[in-house]
Design a protein around this motif. Structure first.
Motif, PDB file in Angstrom:
ATOM      1  N   ALA A 149      26.548  66.401  82.097  1.00 31.00           N
ATOM      2  CA  ALA A 149      26.275  65.451  81.010  1.00 31.00           C
ATOM      3  C   ALA A 149      26.252  66.090  79.628  1.00 31.00           C
ATOM      4  O   ALA A 149      25.596  65.580  78.724  1.00 31.00           O
ATOM      5  N   THR A 150      26.979  67.200  79.443  1.00 35.04           N
ATOM      6  CA  THR A 150      26.990  67.836  78.114  1.00 35.04           C
ATOM      7  C   THR A 150      28.381  67.880  77.483  1.00 35.04           C
ATOM      8  O   THR A 150      28.525  68.356  76.365  1.00 35.04           O
ATOM      9  N   ALA A 151      29.401  67.399  78.180  1.00 35.92           N
ATOM     10  CA  ALA A 151      30.771  67.508  77.659  1.00 35.92           C
ATOM     11  C   ALA A 151      30.927  66.744  76.353  1.00 35.92           C
ATOM     12  O   ALA A 151      30.380  65.648  76.176  1.00 35.92           O
ATOM     13  N   LEU A 152      31.678  67.330  75.426  1.00 35.02           N
ATOM     14  CA  LEU A 152      32.043  66.627  74.209  1.00 35.02           C
ATOM     15  C   LEU A 152      33.138  65.616  74.516  1.00 35.02           C
ATOM     16  O   LEU A 152      34.039  65.881  75.309  1.00 35.02           O
ATOM     17  N   THR A 153      33.082  64.454  73.892  1.00 39.82           N
ATOM     18  CA  THR A 153      34.110  63.435  74.065  1.00 39.82           C
ATOM     19  C   THR A 153      34.538  62.927  72.690  1.00 39.82           C
ATOM     20  O   THR A 153      33.987  63.343  71.658  1.00 39.82           O
ATOM     21  N   ARG A 154      35.472  62.009  72.678  1.00 36.19           N
ATOM     22  CA  ARG A 154      35.956  61.440  71.416  1.00 36.19           C
ATOM     23  C   ARG A 154      35.091  60.278  70.922  1.00 36.19           C
ATOM     24  O   ARG A 154      35.297  59.798  69.813  1.00 36.19           O
ATOM     25  N   SER A 155      34.155  59.828  71.724  1.00 29.85           N
ATOM     26  CA  SER A 155      33.513  58.534  71.458  1.00 29.85           C
ATOM     27  C   SER A 155      32.112  58.617  70.867  1.00 29.85           C
ATOM     28  O   SER A 155      31.440  57.596  70.750  1.00 29.85           O
ATOM     29  N   GLY A 156      31.651  59.804  70.467  1.00 30.05           N
ATOM     30  CA  GLY A 156      30.262  59.929  70.040  1.00 30.05           C
ATOM     31  C   GLY A 156      30.018  59.913  68.548  1.00 30.05           C
ATOM     32  O   GLY A 156      28.865  59.979  68.098  1.00 30.05           O
ATOM     33  N   ALA A 157      31.072  59.834  67.722  1.00 29.57           N
ATOM     34  CA  ALA A 157      30.882  59.875  66.267  1.00 29.57           C
ATOM     35  C   ALA A 157      30.165  58.627  65.777  1.00 29.57           C
ATOM     36  O   ALA A 157      30.376  57.522  66.301  1.00 29.57           O
ATOM     37  N   ARG A 158      29.328  58.814  64.752  1.00 24.74           N
ATOM     38  CA  ARG A 158      28.574  57.703  64.184  1.00 24.74           C
ATOM     39  C   ARG A 158      28.664  57.725  62.659  1.00 24.74           C
ATOM     40  O   ARG A 158      28.838  58.798  62.062  1.00 24.74           O
ATOM     41  N   PRO A 159      28.550  56.559  62.001  1.00 28.59           N
ATOM     42  CA  PRO A 159      28.531  56.547  60.540  1.00 28.59           C
ATOM     43  C   PRO A 159      27.462  57.505  60.007  1.00 28.59           C
ATOM     44  O   PRO A 159      26.352  57.560  60.532  1.00 28.59           O
ATOM     45  N   GLY A 160      27.828  58.274  58.998  1.00 30.30           N
ATOM     46  CA  GLY A 160      26.927  59.289  58.450  1.00 30.30           C
ATOM     47  C   GLY A 160      27.209  60.677  58.947  1.00 30.30           C
ATOM     48  O   GLY A 160      26.817  61.668  58.312  1.00 30.30           O
ATOM     49  N   ASP A 161      27.888  60.808  60.094  1.00 34.50           N
ATOM     50  CA  ASP A 161      28.313  62.134  60.565  1.00 34.50           C
ATOM     51  C   ASP A 161      29.346  62.716  59.611  1.00 34.50           C
ATOM     52  O   ASP A 161      30.156  61.980  59.034  1.00 34.50           O
ATOM     53  N   SER A 232      35.404  56.047  68.822  1.00 34.97           N
ATOM     54  CA  SER A 232      34.031  55.981  68.314  1.00 34.97           C
ATOM     55  C   SER A 232      33.737  54.711  67.534  1.00 34.97           C
ATOM     56  O   SER A 232      32.571  54.402  67.269  1.00 34.97           O
ATOM     57  N   GLY A 233      34.768  53.995  67.118  1.00 36.34           N
ATOM     58  CA  GLY A 233      34.556  52.779  66.346  1.00 36.34           C
ATOM     59  C   GLY A 233      34.036  53.040  64.946  1.00 36.34           C
ATOM     60  O   GLY A 233      33.163  52.302  64.462  1.00 36.34           O
ATOM     61  N   VAL A 234      34.565  54.076  64.282  1.00 40.06           N
ATOM     62  CA  VAL A 234      34.125  54.401  62.928  1.00 40.06           C
ATOM     63  C   VAL A 234      35.324  54.462  61.986  1.00 40.06           C
ATOM     64  O   VAL A 234      36.469  54.604  62.417  1.00 40.06           O
ATOM     65  N   GLY A 235      35.040  54.335  60.680  1.00 49.05           N
ATOM     66  CA  GLY A 235      36.010  54.645  59.653  1.00 49.05           C
ATOM     67  C   GLY A 235      35.729  56.031  59.118  1.00 49.05           C
ATOM     68  O   GLY A 235      34.699  56.637  59.447  1.00 49.05           O
ATOM     69  N   VAL A 236      36.635  56.551  58.292  1.00 50.28           N
ATOM     70  CA  VAL A 236      36.442  57.902  57.750  1.00 50.28           C
ATOM     71  C   VAL A 236      36.866  57.957  56.295  1.00 50.28           C
ATOM     72  O   VAL A 236      37.727  57.209  55.847  1.00 50.28           O
ATOM     73  N   ARG A 237      36.241  58.862  55.572  1.00 52.65           N
ATOM     74  CA  ARG A 237      36.664  59.229  54.223  1.00 52.65           C
ATOM     75  C   ARG A 237      36.921  60.722  54.220  1.00 52.65           C
ATOM     76  O   ARG A 237      36.047  61.505  54.583  1.00 52.65           O
ATOM     77  N   LEU A 238      38.147  61.102  53.816  1.00 57.00           N
ATOM     78  CA  LEU A 238      38.539  62.499  53.798  1.00 57.00           C
ATOM     79  C   LEU A 238      38.682  63.012  52.375  1.00 57.00           C
ATOM     80  O   LEU A 238      38.950  62.241  51.445  1.00 57.00           O
ATOM     81  N   SER A 239      38.520  64.310  52.222  1.00 53.54           N
ATOM     82  CA  SER A 239      38.731  64.980  50.937  1.00 53.54           C
ATOM     83  C   SER A 239      39.981  65.837  51.039  1.00 53.54           C
ATOM     84  O   SER A 239      39.999  66.822  51.791  1.00 53.54           O
ATOM     85  N   GLU A 299      33.661  62.492  55.978  1.00 53.71           N
ATOM     86  CA  GLU A 299      32.504  61.894  56.635  1.00 53.71           C
ATOM     87  C   GLU A 299      32.904  60.596  57.316  1.00 53.71           C
ATOM     88  O   GLU A 299      33.895  59.948  56.946  1.00 53.71           O
ATOM     89  N   CYS A 300      32.135  60.211  58.313  1.00 51.90           N
ATOM     90  CA  CYS A 300      32.349  58.956  59.018  1.00 51.90           C
ATOM     91  C   CYS A 300      31.591  57.833  58.316  1.00 51.90           C
ATOM     92  O   CYS A 300      30.530  58.057  57.727  1.00 51.90           O
ATOM     93  N   SER A 301      32.131  56.639  58.398  1.00 53.86           N
ATOM     94  CA  SER A 301      31.480  55.488  57.780  1.00 53.86           C
ATOM     95  C   SER A 301      31.650  54.274  58.684  1.00 53.86           C
ATOM     96  O   SER A 301      32.323  54.339  59.720  1.00 53.86           O
ATOM     97  N   ASP A 302      31.038  53.160  58.274  1.00 52.32           N
ATOM     98  CA  ASP A 302      31.211  51.917  59.030  1.00 52.32           C
ATOM     99  C   ASP A 302      32.299  51.047  58.425  1.00 52.32           C
ATOM    100  O   ASP A 302      32.457  49.878  58.806  1.00 52.32           O
ATOM    101  N   ILE A 303      33.067  51.591  57.471  1.00 49.89           N
ATOM    102  CA  ILE A 303      34.183  50.866  56.870  1.00 49.89           C
ATOM    103  C   ILE A 303      35.463  51.274  57.601  1.00 49.89           C
ATOM    104  O   ILE A 303      35.837  52.447  57.578  1.00 49.89           O
ATOM    105  N   PRO A 304      36.150  50.357  58.270  1.00 48.68           N
ATOM    106  CA  PRO A 304      37.320  50.735  59.076  1.00 48.68           C
ATOM    107  C   PRO A 304      38.405  51.415  58.239  1.00 48.68           C
ATOM    108  O   PRO A 304      38.532  51.191  57.031  1.00 48.68           O
TER     109      PRO A 304
END
Length: 325
Positions: A149-161, A232-239, A299-304
């Motif tokens: 139960a410790t494997a990293l997956t693609r689905s754990g990102a959350r807004p604010g990460d 993960s169902g998140v949006g992202v903002r990149l620099s 960063e991740c956000s809740d804006i698609p």
């Protein structure tokens, strides 16, 4: 050229005592391998296929082809935070590429050396596979493990990460561009990154403690980030300015093309991870032990969608291009 089973014995079979030390009850030479998974850990399995002149140039050094075939498969274990343990390999050889038995021996010796050197570096035992005749291609199945139960997956990102990458980007695409221009100096840093990528296994294991999601960058930063966003169902903002460019990339391609290579070029095999801002420095310190930098690029956000870039739609590498729902 040697017959199939003689070829396997000469180039790909380890001494029995070496195999038994790696959790292998029965290795190469039977119909299947018998392995001993460790209690309290989950098995992680992935397969990757490399086809000549699609994934690697046919004129590349055999040693680099062997290294690369295993490295790109191991990168998937790294993205899961797994420890590599075993692999199997299906090697399809084009006999017409060899003028005689000496040419075949030279190529196979180099290929096996590149494969075995990287396998030894990551304590990965070759336990079986297949050899056949046809267009040169290599399919490598890798097996590793993680504590339950410790494997990293693609689905754990959350807004604010925050979004971060290991190492530097664009080197794979830059190296391919140089190869296509006729560069053959394997010591060139970009060509080295393309022909002999480094699977970030130690970094993946270290990040398992801090990251919320992860994926390896094989098809390009934006394409692989798209898989993570969707899972993960998140949006992202990149620099754009924060992208870490591979050594020599800007000098070889110019700044704009270097950034494009970093965003969409693929073949980098770095790790793309998300993690809470409070964990960034701890993760950096742990990765520094193995000499791997960690760069925050957004960063991740809740804006698609993807925000912060001058152009909003990019495409990474896909084998089959069809309609996207």
């Amino acid at each position: 050229m040697l017959a199939e089973f003689d070829l396997i014995r000469r180039y790909f079979t380890l001494p029995t005592h070496d195999v038994h030390q790696q959790g292998v009850a029965l290795g190469i030479g039977d119909d299947a391998a018998l392995l001993n998974p460790q209690p309290g850990r989950q098995l992680v399995v992935s397969v990757d296929t490399s086809v000549v002149d699609v994934h690697f140039p046919g004129g590349a050094p055999a040693e680099a082809i062997g290294h690369r075939a295993l490295a790109v498969a191991l990168s998937d274990l790294a993205a899961m935070g797994a420890t590599s343990r075993w692999c199997v390999m299906a090697l399809t050889l084009d006999q017409s590429q060899f003028a005689d038995d000496n040419a075949a021996d030279a190529w196979l010796s180099g290929y096996a050396r590149g494969f075995a050197t990287l396998a030894g570096r990551h304590a990965t035992t070759l336990v079986g596979g297949d050899v056949t005749s046809g267009l040169l291609s290599i399919a490598v199945t890798v097996m590793g493990d993680v504590p339950n139960a410790t494997a990293l997956t693609r689905s754990g990102a959350r807004p604010g990460d925050v979004i971060a990458v290991t190492g530097a980007l664009g080197g794979g695409a830059g190296g391919l561009a140089l190869w296509q221009q006729g560069e053959r100096n394997s010591a060139h840093p970009l060509l080295e990154r393309y022909l002999r990528p480094t699977p970030r296994l130690a970094a993946g294991e270290a990040l398992r403690e801090w990251a919320t999601a992860a994926i390896d960058i094989s098809d390009g930063l934006l394409a692989d980030l798209g898989h993570l966003r969707e899972a993960s169902g998140v949006g992202v903002r990149l620099s754009l300015e924060a992208l870490p460019l591979a050594e020599g990339l800007e000098q070889a391609l110019g700044l704009e093309a270097a950034r494009q290579a970093a965003l969409t070029g693929g073949d980098d095999y770095e790790l793309l991870v998300t993690l809470p801002p409070a964990h960034v420095e701890k993760a950096r310190q742990q990765l520094a032990v193995s000499g791997v930098p960690l760069h925050v690029i957004g960063e991740c956000s809740d804006i698609p969608g993807v925000h912060g870039l001058p152009v909003q739609r990019y495409h990474g590498w896909q084998h089959f291009k069809g309609e996207t729902p």
